[in-house]
Design an enzyme around this catalytic site. Sequence first.
Site, PDB file in Angstrom:
ATOM      1  N   ASP A   9      17.063   4.496 -44.107  1.00 15.77           N
ATOM      2  CA  ASP A   9      17.449   5.832 -43.666  1.00 15.77           C
ATOM      3  C   ASP A   9      17.922   5.722 -42.217  1.00 15.77           C
ATOM      4  O   ASP A   9      17.136   5.393 -41.327  1.00 15.77           O
ATOM      5  CB  ASP A   9      16.238   6.756 -43.779  1.00 15.77           C
ATOM      6  CG  ASP A   9      16.486   8.177 -43.310  1.00 15.77           C
ATOM      7  OD1 ASP A   9      17.541   8.459 -42.697  1.00 15.77           O
ATOM      8  OD2 ASP A   9      15.602   9.021 -43.543  1.00 15.77           O
ATOM      9  N   GLY A  31      26.000  14.321 -46.890  1.00 17.67           N
ATOM     10  CA  GLY A  31      25.746  12.891 -46.747  1.00 17.67           C
ATOM     11  C   GLY A  31      25.084  12.530 -45.430  1.00 17.67           C
ATOM     12  O   GLY A  31      24.173  13.208 -44.967  1.00 17.67           O
ATOM     13  N   VAL A  32      25.567  11.446 -44.830  1.00 16.72           N
ATOM     14  CA  VAL A  32      25.016  10.956 -43.566  1.00 16.72           C
ATOM     15  C   VAL A  32      25.108  12.038 -42.484  1.00 16.72           C
ATOM     16  O   VAL A  32      24.163  12.264 -41.730  1.00 16.72           O
ATOM     17  CB  VAL A  32      25.758   9.679 -43.108  1.00 16.72           C
ATOM     18  CG1 VAL A  32      25.405   9.299 -41.684  1.00 16.72           C
ATOM     19  CG2 VAL A  32      25.457   8.534 -44.060  1.00 16.72           C
ATOM     20  N   ASP A  33      26.235  12.726 -42.424  1.00 14.24           N
ATOM     21  CA  ASP A  33      26.449  13.771 -41.420  1.00 14.24           C
ATOM     22  C   ASP A  33      25.370  14.853 -41.523  1.00 14.24           C
ATOM     23  O   ASP A  33      24.737  15.223 -40.532  1.00 14.24           O
ATOM     24  CB  ASP A  33      27.846  14.372 -41.614  1.00 14.24           C
ATOM     25  CG  ASP A  33      28.304  15.266 -40.472  1.00 14.24           C
ATOM     26  OD1 ASP A  33      27.720  15.197 -39.373  1.00 14.24           O
ATOM     27  OD2 ASP A  33      29.259  16.024 -40.691  1.00 14.24           O
TER      28      ASP A  33
END
Length: 172
Positions: A9, A31-33
């Site tokens: 993570d 997502g990641v954002d």
Amino acid sequence: MLVEAVRGDITTQDVDVVVNAANSSLLGGGGVDGAIHAAAGPELLAACRELRRTTLPDGLPVGDAVATPGFRLPARWVVHTVGPNRHAGQTDPDLLASCFSRPLELMRELGASTVAFPAVSAGVYGWAVEEVAEVAVRAVRGHGQAPGVALVRFVLFSPQALGAFRAALDAR
């Protein structure tokens, strides 16, 4: 400079800089954002809104990068970069490479020595993770022994992405 790939993570990485696969609005997304915005807290969105109000009224261009504080993340800074969207016809690998080299340039300005990158543009932006891995590793290694950069860590969410990045690291 140590370059490694791990599964994990990105929001929990104990590094100086976490790279965010942002969209040009800088106002969060999926997502990641979305995960980085959620983990950093509402202060990150406020900082991004301030960037939009002042220095980036038209948003962050594809391939460029900008830094904000990390707020509630273990990382001191978040470096936001906008990856090319293959579905929108953005297929230039040099634009993708810039998403890995520009954050390294900003790191020097920040005095940071460790960084965690996601697989920018893989997934929803339509780039094959194998291609992202090859471009990312080439861009990072192309920076050579970047002064002051001690660790570049690619943090991948899936076993497939981890395998692609490890293969790219082993191939060079």
